[in-house]
Design a protein around this motif. Sequence first.
Motif, PDB file in Angstrom:
ATOM      1  N   ALA A  38       0.842  -1.210   0.000  1.00 19.21           N
ATOM      2  CA  ALA A  38       0.000   0.000   0.000  1.00 19.21           C
ATOM      3  C   ALA A  38       0.866   1.245   0.000  1.00 19.21           C
ATOM      4  N   PHE A  39       1.922   1.242   0.827  1.00 20.35           N
ATOM      5  CA  PHE A  39       2.816   2.395   0.867  1.00 20.35           C
ATOM      6  C   PHE A  39       3.465   2.604  -0.495  1.00 20.35           C
ATOM      7  N   ARG A  40       4.036   1.545  -1.064  1.00 19.10           N
ATOM      8  CA  ARG A  40       4.724   1.669  -2.357  1.00 19.10           C
ATOM      9  C   ARG A  40       3.770   2.177  -3.434  1.00 19.10           C
ATOM     10  N   HIS A  41       2.572   1.667  -3.464  1.00 14.18           N
ATOM     11  CA  HIS A  41       1.589   2.092  -4.461  1.00 14.18           C
ATOM     12  C   HIS A  41       1.189   3.545  -4.251  1.00 14.18           C
ATOM     13  N   ASP A  42       0.850   3.894  -3.021  1.00 14.73           N
ATOM     14  CA  ASP A  42       0.349   5.243  -2.740  1.00 14.73           C
ATOM     15  C   ASP A  42       1.423   6.311  -2.885  1.00 14.73           C
ATOM     16  N   VAL A  43       2.655   6.012  -2.493  1.00 12.80           N
ATOM     17  CA  VAL A  43       3.713   7.009  -2.642  1.00 12.80           C
ATOM     18  C   VAL A  43       4.028   7.206  -4.128  1.00 12.80           C
ATOM     19  N   THR A  44       3.981   6.142  -4.908  1.00 14.84           N
ATOM     20  CA  THR A  44       4.214   6.264  -6.349  1.00 14.84           C
ATOM     21  C   THR A  44       3.167   7.172  -6.980  1.00 14.84           C
ATOM     22  N   ALA A  45       1.936   7.066  -6.513  1.00 17.56           N
ATOM     23  CA  ALA A  45       0.856   7.895  -7.061  1.00 17.56           C
ATOM     24  C   ALA A  45       1.039   9.377  -6.726  1.00 17.56           C
ATOM     25  N   LEU A  46       1.807   9.681  -5.686  1.00 24.25           N
ATOM     26  CA  LEU A  46       2.022  11.072  -5.276  1.00 24.25           C
ATOM     27  C   LEU A  46       3.229  11.721  -5.954  1.00 24.25           C
ATOM     28  N   LEU A  47       4.034  10.951  -6.644  1.00 25.73           N
ATOM     29  CA  LEU A  47       5.233  11.507  -7.259  1.00 25.73           C
ATOM     30  C   LEU A  47       4.863  12.482  -8.372  1.00 25.73           C
ATOM     31  N   PRO A  48       5.572  13.604  -8.473  1.00 30.56           N
ATOM     32  CA  PRO A  48       5.180  14.657  -9.407  1.00 30.56           C
ATOM     33  C   PRO A  48       5.525  14.405 -10.872  1.00 30.56           C
ATOM     34  N   PHE A  49       6.564  13.640 -11.138  1.00 28.98           N
ATOM     35  CA  PHE A  49       7.014  13.473 -12.509  1.00 28.98           C
ATOM     36  C   PHE A  49       7.029  11.995 -12.863  1.00 28.98           C
ATOM     37  N   ASP A  50       6.290  11.650 -13.905  1.00 28.63           N
ATOM     38  CA  ASP A  50       6.233  10.258 -14.322  1.00 28.63           C
ATOM     39  C   ASP A  50       5.997  10.183 -15.831  1.00 28.63           C
ATOM     40  N   ALA A  51       5.849   8.977 -16.321  1.00 32.77           N
ATOM     41  CA  ALA A  51       5.709   8.776 -17.764  1.00 32.77           C
ATOM     42  C   ALA A  51       4.304   9.082 -18.276  1.00 32.77           C
ATOM     43  N   ARG A  52       3.358   9.343 -17.395  1.00 30.62           N
ATOM     44  CA  ARG A  52       2.004   9.635 -17.859  1.00 30.62           C
ATOM     45  C   ARG A  52       1.975  10.926 -18.661  1.00 30.62           C
ATOM     46  N   ASN A  53       2.706  11.933 -18.200  1.00 27.58           N
ATOM     47  CA  ASN A  53       2.789  13.224 -18.889  1.00 27.58           C
ATOM     48  C   ASN A  53       4.256  13.592 -19.098  1.00 27.58           C
ATOM     49  N   PRO A  54       4.944  12.884 -19.997  1.00 19.90           N
ATOM     50  CA  PRO A  54       6.381  13.133 -20.141  1.00 19.90           C
ATOM     51  C   PRO A  54       6.701  14.543 -20.628  1.00 19.90           C
ATOM     52  N   LEU A  55       5.824  15.143 -21.424  1.00 20.08           N
ATOM     53  CA  LEU A  55       6.093  16.499 -21.906  1.00 20.08           C
ATOM     54  C   LEU A  55       6.158  17.476 -20.737  1.00 20.08           C
ATOM     55  N   TYR A  56       5.278  17.306 -19.762  1.00 19.54           N
ATOM     56  CA  TYR A  56       5.308  18.146 -18.556  1.00 19.54           C
ATOM     57  C   TYR A  56       6.654  17.998 -17.857  1.00 19.54           C
ATOM     58  N   SER A  57       7.117  16.774 -17.728  1.00 20.58           N
ATOM     59  CA  SER A  57       8.393  16.532 -17.057  1.00 20.58           C
ATOM     60  C   SER A  57       9.552  17.151 -17.823  1.00 20.58           C
ATOM     61  N   VAL A  58       9.560  16.984 -19.126  1.00 19.28           N
ATOM     62  CA  VAL A  58      10.666  17.469 -19.946  1.00 19.28           C
ATOM     63  C   VAL A  58      10.714  18.998 -19.968  1.00 19.28           C
ATOM     64  N   LEU A  59       9.569  19.650 -20.024  1.00 26.71           N
ATOM     65  CA  LEU A  59       9.522  21.105 -20.167  1.00 26.71           C
ATOM     66  C   LEU A  59       9.424  21.871 -18.846  1.00 26.71           C
ATOM     67  N   HIS A  60       9.158  21.185 -17.768  1.00 22.12           N
ATOM     68  CA  HIS A  60       8.863  21.875 -16.501  1.00 22.12           C
ATOM     69  C   HIS A  60       9.960  22.848 -16.077  1.00 22.12           C
ATOM     70  N   GLU A  61      11.192  22.412 -16.077  1.00 28.42           N
ATOM     71  CA  GLU A  61      12.270  23.279 -15.600  1.00 28.42           C
ATOM     72  C   GLU A  61      12.390  24.534 -16.457  1.00 28.42           C
ATOM     73  N   SER A  62      12.128  24.419 -17.760  1.00 30.60           N
ATOM     74  CA  SER A  62      12.266  25.593 -18.632  1.00 30.60           C
ATOM     75  C   SER A  62      11.260  26.687 -18.280  1.00 30.60           C
ATOM     76  N   SER A  63      10.209  26.338 -17.545  1.00 33.87           N
ATOM     77  CA  SER A  63       9.238  27.357 -17.146  1.00 33.87           C
ATOM     78  C   SER A  63       9.838  28.345 -16.147  1.00 33.87           C
ATOM     79  N   TYR A  64      10.982  28.011 -15.577  1.00 36.31           N
ATOM     80  CA  TYR A  64      11.665  28.917 -14.650  1.00 36.31           C
ATOM     81  C   TYR A  64      12.665  29.829 -15.346  1.00 36.31           C
ATOM     82  N   ALA A  65      12.906  29.583 -16.626  1.00 43.99           N
ATOM     83  CA  ALA A  65      13.933  30.341 -17.351  1.00 43.99           C
ATOM     84  C   ALA A  65      13.424  31.740 -17.684  1.00 43.99           C
ATOM     85  N   ASP A  66      14.299  32.693 -17.566  1.00 45.09           N
ATOM     86  CA  ASP A  66      13.949  34.072 -17.912  1.00 45.09           C
ATOM     87  C   ASP A  66      15.185  34.754 -18.489  1.00 45.09           C
ATOM     88  N   GLY A  67      15.476  34.392 -19.720  1.00 45.37           N
ATOM     89  CA  GLY A  67      16.627  34.996 -20.368  1.00 45.37           C
ATOM     90  C   GLY A  67      17.923  34.263 -20.096  1.00 45.37           C
TER      91      GLY A  67
END
Length: 183
Positions: free
Chosen positions: A29-58
């Motif tokens: 239960a712990f392994r399953h539930d903690v995995t579900a809470l992780l912010p970056f996964d293969a479900r939305n890989p574009l979000y993961s790949v581009l996320h850091e660039s949202s902090y860029a400013d020049g």
Amino acid sequence: MRTIGHQLGGHGGAESVHHVLELDFSSPAFRHDVTALLPFDARNPLYSVLHESSYADGGATLWSSERVQPDDFTGDSALLTAEHLFPWHFQDTPGLQRYQDVAAVLAEHPWPRLYDAEVLARVDVPCAAVIYADDPFVIRQFSEETADLLPGMRRWLTDEYLHNGLRADGNRVLDRLLTLVRG
């Protein structure tokens, strides 16, 4: 495990983290539930790949989350992180491993400025934005300063939601914003 701290930025997040930390760490239960809470996964890989660039400013981010994190977050720290993306996400997360090279290229990419304040001051379109008064991830002052740049901006300042107002109550949030735009 520490990245489940991103849950603390949204409605119901503290309860989710509390629930998972009460479970037996060796249980399925712990392994399953903690995995579900992780912010970056293969479900939305574009979000993961581009996320850091949202902090860029020049400039390039150069893995800013890793580069500028305080010393007390390094090593065996028990402190939770938030929406921060680290290079190891692309090494340790099986569904993201194939994106490791492109994420590294984007971390080195020199991004342009996010916006030009002079151009925004001349924008002549009605617009609306919600500003979450108690958003743990976005400093309210920065949101307000950005909104001040747009002469047609109608803002909704609310303490009803945290960072995830659209996920928590999307219909109400969008209805309110559309009503503001329409006057």
